[in-house]
Design an enzyme around this catalytic site. Structure first.
Site, PDB file in Angstrom:
ATOM      1  CE  LYS A   1     -16.435  45.132   2.603  1.00  0.00           C
ATOM      2  NZ  LYS A   1     -17.283  45.833   1.598  1.00  0.00           N
TER       3      LYS A   1
ATOM      4  CE1 TYR B   1     -14.355  47.084   5.197  1.00  0.00           C
ATOM      5  CE2 TYR B   1     -13.451  44.588   5.371  1.00  0.00           C
ATOM      6  CZ  TYR B   1     -13.800  46.186   4.799  1.00  0.00           C
ATOM      7  OH  TYR B   1     -13.437  46.413   3.677  1.00  0.00           O
TER       8      TYR B   1
ATOM      9  CG  ASN C   1     -17.495  52.007  -2.906  1.00  0.00           C
ATOM     10  OD1 ASN C   1     -16.283  51.516  -2.987  1.00  0.00           O
ATOM     11  ND2 ASN C   1     -17.577  53.376  -2.406  1.00  0.00           N
TER      12      ASN C   1
ATOM     13  CB  VAL D   1     -26.355  52.575   1.867  1.00  0.00           C
ATOM     14  CG1 VAL D   1     -26.492  53.190   0.794  1.00  0.00           C
ATOM     15  CG2 VAL D   1     -25.661  52.231   2.184  1.00  0.00           C
TER      16      VAL D   1
HETATM   17  P1  NAP Z   1     -13.616  55.808   2.503  1.00  0.00           P
HETATM   18  O1  NAP Z   1     -12.483  56.854   1.614  1.00  0.00           O
HETATM   19  O2  NAP Z   1     -13.623  55.413   4.194  1.00  0.00           O
HETATM   20  O3  NAP Z   1     -15.446  55.567   1.368  1.00  0.00           O
HETATM   21  C1  NAP Z   1     -16.023  55.369   2.064  1.00  0.00           C
HETATM   22  C2  NAP Z   1     -17.474  55.834   1.432  1.00  0.00           C
HETATM   23  O4  NAP Z   1     -18.636  55.179   1.978  1.00  0.00           O
HETATM   24  C3  NAP Z   1     -17.969  57.426   1.823  1.00  0.00           C
HETATM   25  O5  NAP Z   1     -18.203  58.342   0.600  1.00  0.00           O
HETATM   26  C4  NAP Z   1     -18.969  57.235   2.848  1.00  0.00           C
HETATM   27  O6  NAP Z   1     -19.962  58.459   2.562  1.00  0.00           O
HETATM   28  C5  NAP Z   1     -19.325  56.425   2.236  1.00  0.00           C
HETATM   29  N1  NAP Z   1     -20.848  55.601   3.227  1.00  0.00           N
HETATM   30  C6  NAP Z   1     -20.298  55.025   5.177  1.00  0.00           C
HETATM   31  N2  NAP Z   1     -21.654  55.251   5.086  1.00  0.00           N
HETATM   32  C7  NAP Z   1     -22.457  55.390   4.611  1.00  0.00           C
HETATM   33  C8  NAP Z   1     -23.934  54.644   4.558  1.00  0.00           C
HETATM   34  N3  NAP Z   1     -24.659  54.601   5.487  1.00  0.00           N
HETATM   35  N4  NAP Z   1     -24.654  55.368   3.400  1.00  0.00           N
HETATM   36  C9  NAP Z   1     -23.750  56.316   2.536  1.00  0.00           C
HETATM   37  N5  NAP Z   1     -22.718  55.938   2.698  1.00  0.00           N
HETATM   38  C10 NAP Z   1     -22.212  55.862   3.063  1.00  0.00           C
HETATM   39  O7  NAP Z   1     -13.016  54.247   2.093  1.00  0.00           O
HETATM   40  P2  NAP Z   1     -12.979  53.626   1.201  1.00  0.00           P
HETATM   41  O8  NAP Z   1     -11.537  52.345   1.157  1.00  0.00           O
HETATM   42  O9  NAP Z   1     -12.860  54.366  -0.625  1.00  0.00           O
HETATM   43  O10 NAP Z   1     -14.017  52.181   0.774  1.00  0.00           O
HETATM   44  C11 NAP Z   1     -15.255  51.857  -0.397  1.00  0.00           C
HETATM   45  C12 NAP Z   1     -15.312  50.640  -0.462  1.00  0.00           C
HETATM   46  O11 NAP Z   1     -14.428  49.966  -0.367  1.00  0.00           O
HETATM   47  C13 NAP Z   1     -15.609  49.524   1.439  1.00  0.00           C
HETATM   48  O12 NAP Z   1     -16.939  49.018   1.089  1.00  0.00           O
HETATM   49  C14 NAP Z   1     -14.659  49.250   1.560  1.00  0.00           C
HETATM   50  O13 NAP Z   1     -14.980  48.163   2.403  1.00  0.00           O
HETATM   51  C15 NAP Z   1     -14.344  48.054   0.907  1.00  0.00           C
HETATM   52  N6  NAP Z   1     -12.826  48.132  -0.056  1.00  0.00           N
HETATM   53  C16 NAP Z   1     -11.321  49.144   0.737  1.00  0.00           C
HETATM   54  C17 NAP Z   1     -10.055  48.629   0.502  1.00  0.00           C
HETATM   55  C18 NAP Z   1      -9.212  49.831   1.080  1.00  0.00           C
HETATM   56  O14 NAP Z   1      -8.091  49.001   0.874  1.00  0.00           O
HETATM   57  N7  NAP Z   1      -9.375  50.978   0.846  1.00  0.00           N
HETATM   58  C19 NAP Z   1     -10.283  47.283   0.577  1.00  0.00           C
HETATM   59  C20 NAP Z   1     -10.792  46.153   0.396  1.00  0.00           C
HETATM   60  C21 NAP Z   1     -12.322  46.731   0.664  1.00  0.00           C
HETATM   61  P3  NAP Z   1     -19.793  59.669   3.316  1.00  0.00           P
HETATM   62  O15 NAP Z   1     -18.347  60.234   3.591  1.00  0.00           O
HETATM   63  O16 NAP Z   1     -20.406  60.842   2.952  1.00  0.00           O
HETATM   64  O17 NAP Z   1     -19.702  59.854   4.686  1.00  0.00           O
END
Ligand code: NAP
Length: 271
Positions: A173, A169, A96, A70
């Site tokens: 955000k 990070y 996301n 992305v």
């Molecule tokens: P995750 O399980 O590590 O998933 C991250 C996702 O982002 C994966 O599907 C990954 O795809 C994709 N991604 C990474 N680099 C990318 C790129 N260059 N282009 C397209 N896709 C990419 O983490 P998550 O916790 O679900 O995080 C999702 C979102 O929620 C993020 O924005 C994160 O900052 C936010 N968030 C998470 C938490 C938490 O506690 N988990 C809290 C606040 C916010 P691949 O695996 O296919 O590379």
């Protein structure tokens, strides 16, 4: 589809970036269960995206996996072309995809800074820009949805909570928050709603170290008044609501889904 679950997104098409894992995977499945056809974007995990597409198709939904980094303009343009080729339209974008590359500030490399800003913030800009162009072209279709289109930006409690050791990070955000609000202000009169979701600690790969051992989980729970770690489904339900007409008068706001993490629990017995 099983049972008589409400399907507020029937006839709509959604794209979820980073839909191959964690929160994005949960959101993709929930949007499909609510009736939307879903583009499941991934970067490096085709098997993760395929599992999400399988799960959606097994329950009678429609989904397609689409590989894109992305942060790359030409790839993002191809991503939206791919979605339109498959499903013909776009109604909902859930921006996301996101990563962490943590380091103490004095040790943070320019590459760590740039990679996080490029994927987390610029990636949302590029995707939201394509979505707005498509929404403007399509125009409003009240039979489908009250809004011309809906954009949901995945932010974090770190759009407001400073985070030492994660300056890149938190900056990404905080940037998402004001990009979301400024964009919402710009496009509201065209019927496009733009909102953010700020998850607290959700159990996914991105923060595995924070919940994997009982000691780490205990430390984490001290930050969560509600007393449990969040699950992707907690965020997914919020995304379905923000994507549906149930939230039709809501734009430019961040919905915190954090078990009270932003309530400053450190002040509970120490104010
Ligand atoms: P995750 O399980 O590590 O998933 C991250 C996702 O982002 C994966 O599907 C990954 O795809 C994709 N991604 C990474 N680099 C990318 C790129 N260059 N282009 C397209 N896709 C990419 O983490 P998550 O916790 O679900 O995080 C999702 C979102 O929620 C993020 O924005 C994160 O900052 C936010 N968030 C998470 C938490 C938490 O506690 N988990 C809290 C606040 C916010 P691949 O695996 O296919 O590379």
């Amino acid at each position: 589809m099983p049972g008589n679950a409400p399907r507020p997104l029937e006839g709509q098409v959604a794209l979820v970036t980073g839909g191959s894992s964690g929160i994005g995977a949960g959101v993709a499945v929930a949007l499909a269960a609510a009736g939307a056809a879903v583009g499941v974007n991934y970067a490096s995990s085709p098997e993760g995206a395929a599992a999400v597409v399988d799960e959606i198709e097994r329950t009678g939904g429609a989904a397609v996996a689409l590989q894109t980094d992305v942060s790359r303009e030409e790839q993002v343009e191809a991503l939206f072309r791919g979605l339109l080729n498959r499903f013909g339209r776009l109604d909902i974008l859930v921006a996301n995809a996101g990563i962490q590359k943590d380091a103490a500030f004095a040790d943070m490399t320019l590459d760590q800074w740039r990679t996080v800003l490029d994927i987390n913030l610029t990636g949302q800009f590029l995707c939201a820009r394509e979505a707005v162009r498509i929404f403007d072209r399509q125009g409003r279709d009240p039979g489908r949805s009250a809004a011309t289109g809906k954009i949901i930006c995945m932010s974090s409690v770190h759009e407001v909570i400073p985070w030492a050791g994660h300056v890149n990070y938190a900056a990404s955000k905080g940037g998402i928050m004001l990009m979301m609000k400024s964009l919402a202000q710009e496009v509201a009169s065209r019927g496009i709603r733009v909102n953010g979701i700020a998850p607290g600690a959700i159990q996914t790969d991105i923060n595995r170290a924070a919940w994997e051992t009982p000691e780490a989980l205990q430390r984490l729970l001290a930050l969560i008044p509600y007393g449990r770690i969040g699950l992707p489904e907690d965020v997914a339900r919020a995304a379905v609501w923000l994507a549906s007409d149930a939230s039709d008068y809501v734009t430019g706001t961040t919905l915190f889904v954090d078990g009270g993490m932003t309530l400053y629990p450190g002040f509970r017995e120490n104010g």
